[in-house]
Write a protein that holds these residues in place. Structure first.
Motif, PDB file in Angstrom:
ATOM      1  N   PRO A 118       0.771  -1.051  -0.063  1.00 38.50           N
ATOM      2  CA  PRO A 118      -0.211  -0.048   0.058  1.00 38.50           C
ATOM      3  C   PRO A 118       0.615   1.187   0.066  1.00 38.50           C
ATOM      4  CG  PRO A 118      -0.995  -1.615   1.470  1.00 38.50           C
ATOM      5  CD  PRO A 118       0.452  -2.221   0.961  1.00 38.50           C
ATOM      6  N   PHE A 119       2.077   1.239   0.360  1.00 35.11           N
ATOM      7  CA  PHE A 119       2.862   2.305   0.228  1.00 35.11           C
ATOM      8  C   PHE A 119       2.873   2.896  -1.173  1.00 35.11           C
ATOM      9  CE2 PHE A 119       6.290   2.959   3.999  1.00 35.11           C
ATOM     10  CZ  PHE A 119       4.936   2.668   4.919  1.00 35.11           C
ATOM     11  N   ARG A 120       3.231   1.961  -2.074  1.00 37.51           N
ATOM     12  CA  ARG A 120       3.090   2.238  -3.510  1.00 37.51           C
ATOM     13  C   ARG A 120       1.721   2.768  -4.163  1.00 37.51           C
ATOM     14  NH1 ARG A 120       7.052   0.996  -6.937  1.00 37.51           N
ATOM     15  NH2 ARG A 120       8.140  -0.424  -5.351  1.00 37.51           N
ATOM     16  N   GLN A 121       0.781   2.068  -3.369  1.00 37.10           N
ATOM     17  CA  GLN A 121      -0.491   2.198  -3.890  1.00 37.10           C
ATOM     18  C   GLN A 121      -0.887   3.755  -3.311  1.00 37.10           C
ATOM     19  OE1 GLN A 121      -2.819  -0.832  -1.938  1.00 37.10           O
ATOM     20  NE2 GLN A 121      -1.491  -2.239  -3.621  1.00 37.10           N
ATOM     21  N   VAL A 122      -0.652   4.240  -2.368  1.00 34.59           N
ATOM     22  CA  VAL A 122      -0.988   5.542  -1.581  1.00 34.59           C
ATOM     23  C   VAL A 122      -0.306   6.513  -2.497  1.00 34.59           C
ATOM     24  CG1 VAL A 122       0.695   6.033   0.261  1.00 34.59           C
ATOM     25  CG2 VAL A 122      -1.815   6.588   0.517  1.00 34.59           C
ATOM     26  N   VAL A 123       0.801   6.421  -2.675  1.00 32.36           N
ATOM     27  CA  VAL A 123       1.512   7.417  -3.630  1.00 32.36           C
ATOM     28  C   VAL A 123       1.052   7.555  -4.933  1.00 32.36           C
ATOM     29  CG1 VAL A 123       3.844   8.225  -4.559  1.00 32.36           C
ATOM     30  CG2 VAL A 123       3.612   7.245  -2.199  1.00 32.36           C
ATOM     31  N   PRO A 167       8.460  -5.958   4.599  1.00 29.82           N
ATOM     32  CA  PRO A 167       8.339  -7.444   4.808  1.00 29.82           C
ATOM     33  C   PRO A 167       9.370  -7.447   5.704  1.00 29.82           C
ATOM     34  CG  PRO A 167       9.035  -7.252   2.602  1.00 29.82           C
ATOM     35  CD  PRO A 167       8.947  -6.034   2.974  1.00 29.82           C
ATOM     36  N   THR A 168      10.727  -7.300   5.689  1.00 28.84           N
ATOM     37  CA  THR A 168      11.928  -7.710   6.081  1.00 28.84           C
ATOM     38  C   THR A 168      12.038  -8.042   7.502  1.00 28.84           C
ATOM     39  OG1 THR A 168      13.109  -5.568   6.107  1.00 28.84           O
ATOM     40  CG2 THR A 168      13.261  -6.741   4.266  1.00 28.84           C
ATOM     41  N   GLY A 169      11.207  -7.351   8.192  1.00 26.10           N
ATOM     42  CA  GLY A 169      11.308  -7.527   9.888  1.00 26.10           C
ATOM     43  C   GLY A 169      12.425  -6.763  10.377  1.00 26.10           C
ATOM     44  N   VAL A 170      13.247  -6.085   9.728  1.00 23.39           N
ATOM     45  CA  VAL A 170      14.479  -5.291  10.195  1.00 23.39           C
ATOM     46  C   VAL A 170      13.720  -4.137  11.352  1.00 23.39           C
ATOM     47  CG1 VAL A 170      16.220  -3.548   9.559  1.00 23.39           C
ATOM     48  CG2 VAL A 170      15.883  -5.807   8.278  1.00 23.39           C
ATOM     49  N   VAL A 171      14.685  -4.127  12.331  1.00 20.15           N
ATOM     50  CA  VAL A 171      14.433  -2.988  13.286  1.00 20.15           C
ATOM     51  C   VAL A 171      15.550  -2.003  13.295  1.00 20.15           C
ATOM     52  CG1 VAL A 171      14.200  -2.305  15.643  1.00 20.15           C
ATOM     53  CG2 VAL A 171      13.224  -4.416  14.745  1.00 20.15           C
ATOM     54  N   HIS A 172      15.343  -0.716  12.658  1.00 19.25           N
ATOM     55  CA  HIS A 172      16.293   0.329  12.499  1.00 19.25           C
ATOM     56  C   HIS A 172      16.792   0.881  13.690  1.00 19.25           C
ATOM     57  CE1 HIS A 172      14.177   0.215   8.555  1.00 19.25           C
ATOM     58  NE2 HIS A 172      13.225   0.779   9.156  1.00 19.25           N
ATOM     59  N   PHE A 345       5.785  -6.752  -3.298  1.00 19.84           N
ATOM     60  CA  PHE A 345       6.567  -5.619  -2.412  1.00 19.84           C
ATOM     61  C   PHE A 345       7.756  -5.081  -3.223  1.00 19.84           C
ATOM     62  CE2 PHE A 345       4.772  -8.958   0.192  1.00 19.84           C
ATOM     63  CZ  PHE A 345       4.351  -8.263   1.262  1.00 19.84           C
ATOM     64  N   ALA A 346       8.202  -5.675  -4.241  1.00 18.55           N
ATOM     65  CA  ALA A 346       9.220  -5.064  -5.226  1.00 18.55           C
ATOM     66  C   ALA A 346       9.266  -5.985  -6.618  1.00 18.55           C
ATOM     67  CB  ALA A 346      10.705  -5.080  -4.614  1.00 18.55           C
ATOM     68  N   TRP A 352      10.961 -14.142  -3.840  1.00 19.17           N
ATOM     69  CA  TRP A 352      10.757 -14.125  -2.549  1.00 19.17           C
ATOM     70  C   TRP A 352       9.277 -14.398  -1.966  1.00 19.17           C
ATOM     71  CZ3 TRP A 352      14.737 -12.228   0.924  1.00 19.17           C
ATOM     72  CH2 TRP A 352      16.026 -12.059   0.256  1.00 19.17           C
ATOM     73  N   VAL A 353       9.111 -14.738  -0.763  1.00 20.82           N
ATOM     74  CA  VAL A 353       7.807 -14.836  -0.347  1.00 20.82           C
ATOM     75  C   VAL A 353       7.815 -14.240   0.906  1.00 20.82           C
ATOM     76  CG1 VAL A 353       7.047 -16.867  -1.743  1.00 20.82           C
ATOM     77  CG2 VAL A 353       7.890 -17.209   0.497  1.00 20.82           C
ATOM     78  N   ARG A 354       6.702 -13.624   1.650  1.00 19.30           N
ATOM     79  CA  ARG A 354       6.443 -13.258   2.939  1.00 19.30           C
ATOM     80  C   ARG A 354       5.763 -14.305   3.582  1.00 19.30           C
ATOM     81  NH1 ARG A 354       3.130  -8.138   5.009  1.00 19.30           N
ATOM     82  NH2 ARG A 354       1.538  -9.805   4.853  1.00 19.30           N
ATOM     83  N   VAL A 355       5.940 -14.778   4.781  1.00 20.39           N
ATOM     84  CA  VAL A 355       5.178 -15.762   5.627  1.00 20.39           C
ATOM     85  C   VAL A 355       4.749 -15.080   6.834  1.00 20.39           C
ATOM     86  CG1 VAL A 355       5.538 -18.021   6.681  1.00 20.39           C
ATOM     87  CG2 VAL A 355       6.724 -17.539   4.520  1.00 20.39           C
TER      88      VAL A 355
END
Length: 389
Positions: A118-123, A167-172, A345-346, A352-355
């Motif tokens: 939705p980031f892409r969609q909202v832009v 989707p990566t789960g990275v915490v900045h 997602f890209a 890739w897949v998101r689980v």
């Protein structure tokens, strides 16, 4: 009793998106709905409102105050709710409202693919242009790439940051976020951060709110209790401006602050006030599921690469070495297990897949079993579809 232990037959009686999109024989591990029961405090708040016929319009600042109390306790983040917080609808509608207030049609907005679709969609859906600043190969923010996007010919007016990243789960880290804000100040870019997954981090992991780092006073955060407490059915959220960004709140579209439902307001507030320990218990179970997924993949499908990350209850799997044209479609059609396709997602992440790991451990094991089986000649899917062989 664990939170992620609801029986599969009970879950299949649900009528939400996760459980009704695919055929009954498909194991759904895709959209971000959790397999949990409604917290008793939330059920009580909504049930009591229904009993007294309390189904009018939302009132008051209890939601913002409850969020501020959590922020102070969890992250030592002190908020002036009257000056900084505004009630809103869900996170994406909040992002739309902030973009409407801070950009004009035709302006460029930066995103970090792979990122929540939705980031892409909202832009693009609201007449803004997308500028991509892809994540690094390790899935982290690439500050060099981000600066190039900020300084490039598109001259973006805003930047949508996802924290923790979906989707990566990275915490900045605090250092990464401070560097982002330094770049944003240098190139006059308004930063809007989606922090809906903020409490959903593994035990021992520290989430850093963007508005607490140097320069964060110029950013705007959008958030909601909906993701953490599985309350997507109750549309409510908050727009929180940094101390220097509060004038932007006066520019929000007229109806932006009228999109919260009264029952949603009550439900989210009850969760924030009464269910903090619940989140911590949940993330112990999710962290265990991440370790379980890694072990099961290493044993059954070692060609799939997975690096567990401490944020969210989502796993990001690289299936490139399987040699499949469309891994998510293959696992759905041949294994009867549904994941989110990476291409959503890209465009460069078709392999890739998101689980979704907010489920019982047995379902994690079963999901991998179906993945492995779908790659085996002569595999018979759980419901014996001939096309799955």
């Amino acid at each position: 009793m664990s939170l992620l232990s609801l029986p599969l037959d009970h879950l299949r009686s649900r009528t939400s998106l996760k459980w009704r999109t695919y055929a009954p024989d498909v194991l759904p591990m895709w959209v971000a709905e959790m397999d949990v029961a409604l917290h008793p405090a939330v059920a009580a708040a909504v049930g009591e409102a229904l009993t007294r016929g309390d189904t009018g319009y939302p009132h008051g600042t209890a939601y913002a105050e409850a969020f501020a109390a959590m922020a102070a306790t969890r992250w030592a983040w002190e908020l002036d709710t009257a000056a900084q917080a505004r009630r809103a609808g869900d996170v994406m509608n909040s992002i739309l409202a902030v973009l409407e207030a801070s950009t004009d049609p035709g302006d460029a907005v930066v995103i970090n693919p792979p990122v929540y679709p939705p980031f892409r969609q909202v832009v693009s859906g609201y007449r803004r242009r997308i500028t991509e600043a892809p994540l690094s190969a390790s899935g982290r923010l690439d500050l060099t790439t981000l600066e190039a996007a900020f300084a490039g010919p598109d001259r973006p007016r805003a930047y949508l940051l996802c924290s923790p990243h979906n989707p990566t789960g990275v915490v900045h880290t605090a250092a990464e976020l401070a560097a982002v804000m330094e770049l944003a100040a240098r190139y006059d870019v308004q930063v809007v951060v989606d922090e809906i997954h903020a409490p959903l981090v593994d035990p021992g992991t520290t989430f850093v709110p963007l508005l607490t780092v140097p320069g964060g006073e110029r950013a705007v955060s959008v958030t909601s209790a909906g993701k953490t407490w599985n309350l997507a059915a109750f549309k409510a959220g908050l727009i929180i401006a940094g101390a220097e960004a509060t004038p932007l709140l006066q520019k929000l579209p007229p109806l932006a602050q009228q999109s919260t439902g009264h029952l949603a307001n009550l439900a989210h507030t009850a969760a924030l006030v009464s269910a903090q320990d619940w989140v911590d218990e949940l993330m112990v179970e999710v962290a265990a599921n991440k370790r379980l997924l890694a072990a099961e993949l290493a044993t059954r499908v070692p060609a799939v690469r997975y690096e567990p990350q401490p944020g969210t209850y989502l796993a990001w799997l690289d299936c490139t070495d399987l040699g499949l044209a469309a891994p998510a479609r293959h696992f759905l059609e041949s294994g009867r297990v549904a994941f989110s396709p990476g291409v959503n997602f890209a465009s460069g992440h078709r392999q890739w897949v998101r689980v979704n790991l907010a489920c019982a451990p047995e379902l994690v094991v079963e999901g991998v079993r179906r993945m492995a089986g779908s790659l085996t000649e002569g595999w018979a899917c759980p419901d014996h579809h001939e096309e799955c062989v």
